[in-house]
Design a protein around this motif. Structure first.
Motif, PDB file in Angstrom:
ATOM      1  N   UNK A   1       0.834  -1.201   0.000  1.00  0.00           N
ATOM      2  CA  UNK A   1       0.000   0.000   0.000  1.00  0.00           C
ATOM      3  C   UNK A   1       0.870   1.253   0.000  1.00  0.00           C
ATOM      4  N   UNK A   2       0.459   2.281  -0.713  1.00  0.00           N
ATOM      5  CA  UNK A   2       1.201   3.535  -0.773  1.00  0.00           C
ATOM      6  C   UNK A   2       0.940   4.418   0.432  1.00  0.00           C
ATOM      7  N   UNK A   3      -0.078   4.086   1.217  1.00  0.00           N
ATOM      8  CA  UNK A   3      -0.374   4.804   2.456  1.00  0.00           C
ATOM      9  C   UNK A   3      -1.215   3.889   3.342  1.00  0.00           C
ATOM     10  N   UNK A   4      -1.446   4.311   4.574  1.00  0.00           N
ATOM     11  CA  UNK A   4      -2.254   3.518   5.496  1.00  0.00           C
ATOM     12  C   UNK A   4      -3.663   3.321   4.940  1.00  0.00           C
ATOM     13  N   UNK A   5      -4.192   4.356   4.276  1.00  0.00           N
ATOM     14  CA  UNK A   5      -5.576   4.308   3.792  1.00  0.00           C
ATOM     15  C   UNK A   5      -5.691   3.786   2.369  1.00  0.00           C
TER      16      UNK A   5
ATOM     17  N   UNK B   1       0.783  12.555   7.180  1.00  0.00           N
ATOM     18  CA  UNK B   1      -0.129  11.657   7.886  1.00  0.00           C
ATOM     19  C   UNK B   1      -0.491  10.455   7.025  1.00  0.00           C
ATOM     20  N   UNK B   2      -0.437   9.269   7.636  1.00  0.00           N
ATOM     21  CA  UNK B   2      -0.792   8.005   6.980  1.00  0.00           C
ATOM     22  C   UNK B   2       0.157   7.593   5.862  1.00  0.00           C
ATOM     23  N   UNK B   3       1.255   8.290   5.715  1.00  0.00           N
ATOM     24  CA  UNK B   3       2.182   8.013   4.623  1.00  0.00           C
ATOM     25  C   UNK B   3       3.406   7.238   5.129  1.00  0.00           C
ATOM     26  N   UNK B   4       4.077   6.478   4.236  1.00  0.00           N
ATOM     27  CA  UNK B   4       5.340   5.837   4.627  1.00  0.00           C
ATOM     28  C   UNK B   4       6.439   6.887   4.745  1.00  0.00           C
ATOM     29  N   UNK B   5       7.165   6.852   5.850  1.00  0.00           N
ATOM     30  CA  UNK B   5       8.187   7.853   6.128  1.00  0.00           C
ATOM     31  C   UNK B   5       9.554   7.198   6.224  1.00  0.00           C
ATOM     32  N   UNK B   6      10.575   7.984   5.920  1.00  0.00           N
ATOM     33  CA  UNK B   6      11.949   7.502   6.036  1.00  0.00           C
ATOM     34  C   UNK B   6      12.774   8.521   6.801  1.00  0.00           C
ATOM     35  N   UNK B   7      13.475   8.072   7.827  1.00  0.00           N
ATOM     36  CA  UNK B   7      14.356   8.933   8.602  1.00  0.00           C
ATOM     37  C   UNK B   7      15.782   8.424   8.479  1.00  0.00           C
ATOM     38  N   UNK B   8      16.702   9.302   8.088  1.00  0.00           N
ATOM     39  CA  UNK B   8      18.119   8.937   8.046  1.00  0.00           C
ATOM     40  C   UNK B   8      18.672   8.979   9.461  1.00  0.00           C
TER      41      UNK B   8
END
Length: 279
Positions: A88-92, A168-175
């Motif tokens: 999924x590209x987002x939670x929703x 919100x509800x999106x896939x996130x990336x933290x370095x």
């Protein structure tokens, strides 16, 4: 003679231990000018959403019916049905939604601290359809492998309601950068054990949930355990050390594949040195 043989055995064991990256000269490249917090779904084809009740967290697909996450993902669990969404590209957004038939929290979770041995494995009711979207299994780091201090990792999770609307509800990336263990212990004390390690992150790149993957060179090296959403300085997060649990993941994966899949039972598949069988 016995002492000589014992010494040679110890040398062989030590020499088999390796570090990533191969070079020990890792530049300290931490910057506020990092990539955008949003992650492209195609860069995390292994990333899944785990949902039960009103709670959610992240996980990683390691086999066609197996998801690995943090044991702390289940601290609010009260017997509800558990499901995962994959691709999924987002939670929703739409994706493959598969129920979980069984899960296993590490036998010694919280043994020495609240997040000691913070790892869990889930078995899906059905095989993931790898032809449906950008979905792939993640490669697991080998056992007896460590990461040099200041190695850059990409750590993933889902954006919660505390984030700006864009995230919100999106896939996130933290370095995040691997931290010296002594510095980590000075901040977290007894929470740090041989089962985990610390990373430093930019406070503007906080994540919302735990259980997400920490990736180095397309390889799963850590699982976000605690601290990734903290406002507290000096902004250290704790990751479960996947190399430490490589054998635990492999043995339990094989056990559940035998239980839930029609896999030939043979020494070739289920010997300790074998590859994990496909379902």
């Amino acid at each position: 003679m016995f002492l000589i043989l014992y010494f040679l055995f110890i040398i062989r064991q030590v020499s088999s231990y390796r570090y990533l990256p191969d070079s020990e000269h890792i530049p300290y490249s931490y910057s506020t000018l990092e990539r955008d917090l949003l992650a492209n779904a195609t860069e995390i084809p292994h990333h899944v959403l785990i949902v039960y009740g009103t709670w959610y967290c992240s996980g990683s697909l390691t086999a066609s019916k197996i998801v690995v996450t943090a044991a702390s993902c289940f601290i609010h669990y009260n017997g509800e049905a558990i499901a995962v969404k994959i691709g999924a590209e987002s939670i929703t957004a739409t994706g493959q939604v598969i129920s979980v038939v069984e899960y296993k929290i590490h036998e010694y979770f919280q043994h020495h601290s609240k997040i000691d041995n913070d790892i869990a494995l889930m078995v899906l009711k059905e095989n993931v359809d790898f032809d449906d979207g950008d979905i792939e299994k993640v490669v697991i780091i080998q056992p007896d492998t460590a990461l040099h201090v200041n190695t850059l990792l990409h750590v993933y999770g889902w954006g919660g309601p505390e984030k700006a609307v864009k995230y919100q509800n999106m896939p996130l990336c933290s370095d995040m950068l691997v931290l010296d263990k002594t510095e980590c212990i000075s901040h977290y004390g007894q929470l740090i054990t041989s089962s985990n390690f610390c990373v430093r992150f930019n406070p503007q790149r906080k994540l919302s949930d735990n259980g997400g993957s920490a990736i180095y060179n397309r390889t799963l090296v850590g699982i976000l355990s605690a601290g990734g959403n903290s406002n507290e300085s000096p902004h250290f997060a704790i990751l479960t050390n996947v190399s430490y649990f490589h054998r635990w993941i492999k043995l339990n994966t094989e056990m559940y594949l035998r239980k839930y899949c029609s896999v030939p039972i043979s020494k070739e598949y289920y010997h300790m040195s074998s590859e994990i069988p496909e379902t």
